[in-house]
Design a protein around this motif. Structure first.
Motif, short mmCIF file in Angstrom:
data_model
loop_
_atom_site.label_atom_id
_atom_site.label_comp_id
_atom_site.label_asym_id
_atom_site.label_seq_id
_atom_site.Cartn_x
_atom_site.Cartn_y
_atom_site.Cartn_z
N GLY A 79 14.06 118.95 18.54
CA GLY A 79 14.62 120.07 18.53
C GLY A 79 13.86 120.98 17.49
O GLY A 79 12.91 120.70 16.93
N SER A 80 14.37 122.04 17.40
CA SER A 80 13.87 123.11 16.38
C SER A 80 15.01 124.18 15.94
O SER A 80 15.93 124.32 16.81
N SER A 100 8.47 117.93 22.33
CA SER A 100 8.67 118.68 21.13
C SER A 100 9.16 120.25 21.30
O SER A 100 8.88 120.56 22.74
N VAL A 101 9.69 120.84 20.56
CA VAL A 101 10.35 122.28 20.55
C VAL A 101 9.69 123.09 19.34
O VAL A 101 10.03 122.48 18.33
N THR A 154 5.98 123.42 16.92
CA THR A 154 5.78 122.39 18.03
C THR A 154 4.99 121.25 17.57
O THR A 154 4.92 120.14 17.73
N TRP A 155 3.79 121.96 17.11
CA TRP A 155 2.70 121.03 16.72
C TRP A 155 3.13 119.98 15.67
O TRP A 155 2.56 118.77 15.75
N LEU A 215 7.93 121.62 25.11
CA LEU A 215 6.90 120.88 25.77
C LEU A 215 7.39 119.54 26.47
O LEU A 215 8.18 118.82 25.77
N PRO A 216 7.39 119.69 27.48
CA PRO A 216 8.33 118.59 28.59
C PRO A 216 7.59 117.17 28.32
O PRO A 216 6.63 117.16 28.06
#
Length: 220
Positions: A79-80, A100-101, A154-155, A215-216
């Motif tokens: 999550g984020s 990733s989010v 995300t990175w 990012l799925p």
């Protein structure tokens, strides 16, 4: 609000104020020396995270800041979180569906003087000038900043490494409400595929600009 730019694989919770929010003891310890403003945004962001966990069917758990402040999520969750004046949000997904989010929210106003030159490459600055001429209703410099913040968020969980503003080039699509980020440094290998960039979406509403990347997972 942020739901409008998210895929079904994730859940979101957001707040436009700071209601009372209880923290876990570990979180209390992490924020014990913070000023009141920081404490409120920290607590409300975690309230949003807990609401998103409930929507995922995940038990409430502490969310502690880890390396470079990145939130440490419960096992099986990615999550984020984001916060700015008048807005806090969390977006979560299950690890089997999402890799990733990255989300970010900013006030919909111009960047402070001198900041654009620090965060935008020459080609991005040219892109912004064209956007400002054709679509003057949005502060595109702030949108670019927000998109790059979402790129970094995300990175980092994928690499554990810093990514500078100059290490990714972002193109904003005003018609589609989307953006593409192309990495200018070697990306990580995820699910057997090298990541060369990210695709995201943006929204300008209620005096805010909001960006999101999800990012799925390549899994079933």
């Amino acid at each position: 609000m942020i739901d409008a730019i998210l895929p079904p694989a994730v859940v979101a919770a957001e707040s436009f104020d700071d209601p009372p929010a209880e923290l876990f003891p570990e979180e209390e310890a992490a924020i014990s020396r913070a000023v009141d403003k920081r404490r409120k945004e920290f607590a409300t962001a975690r309230l949003c995270a807990r609401r998103a966990m409930a929507a995922l069917g995940v038990p409430a758990a502490p969310v502690l800041p880890g390396p470079r402040g990145a939130p440490q999520w419960p096992a099986g969750v990615v999550g984020s979180m984001t916060h700015c004046d008048g807005y806090r949000a969390a977006v979560l997904g299950r690890a089997e569906h999402v890799t990733s989010v990255g989300i970010d929210a900013e006030p919909d106003g111009p960047l402070p003087p001198g900041v654009l030159g620090e965060i935008a490459l020459p080609e991005e600055q040219e892109h912004l000038r064209a956007l400002a001429a054709s679509r003057p209703g949005v502060h595109w410099d702030r949108m670019l900043f927000s998109a790059k913040e979402s790129v970094y968020k995300t990175w980092f969980p994928l690499t554990g490494r810093w990514l500078g503003f100059e290490e990714a080039v972002v193109a904003l699509d005003p018609a589609a409400g989307s953006f593409e980020a192309r990495l200018l440094v070697p990306g990580p290998v995820v699910d057997g595929t090298k990541v060369t960039g990210f695709a995201g979406r943006w929204l300008a509403e209620r005096g805010l600009v909001v960006t999101a990347i999800v990012l799925p997972s390549a899994g079933p």
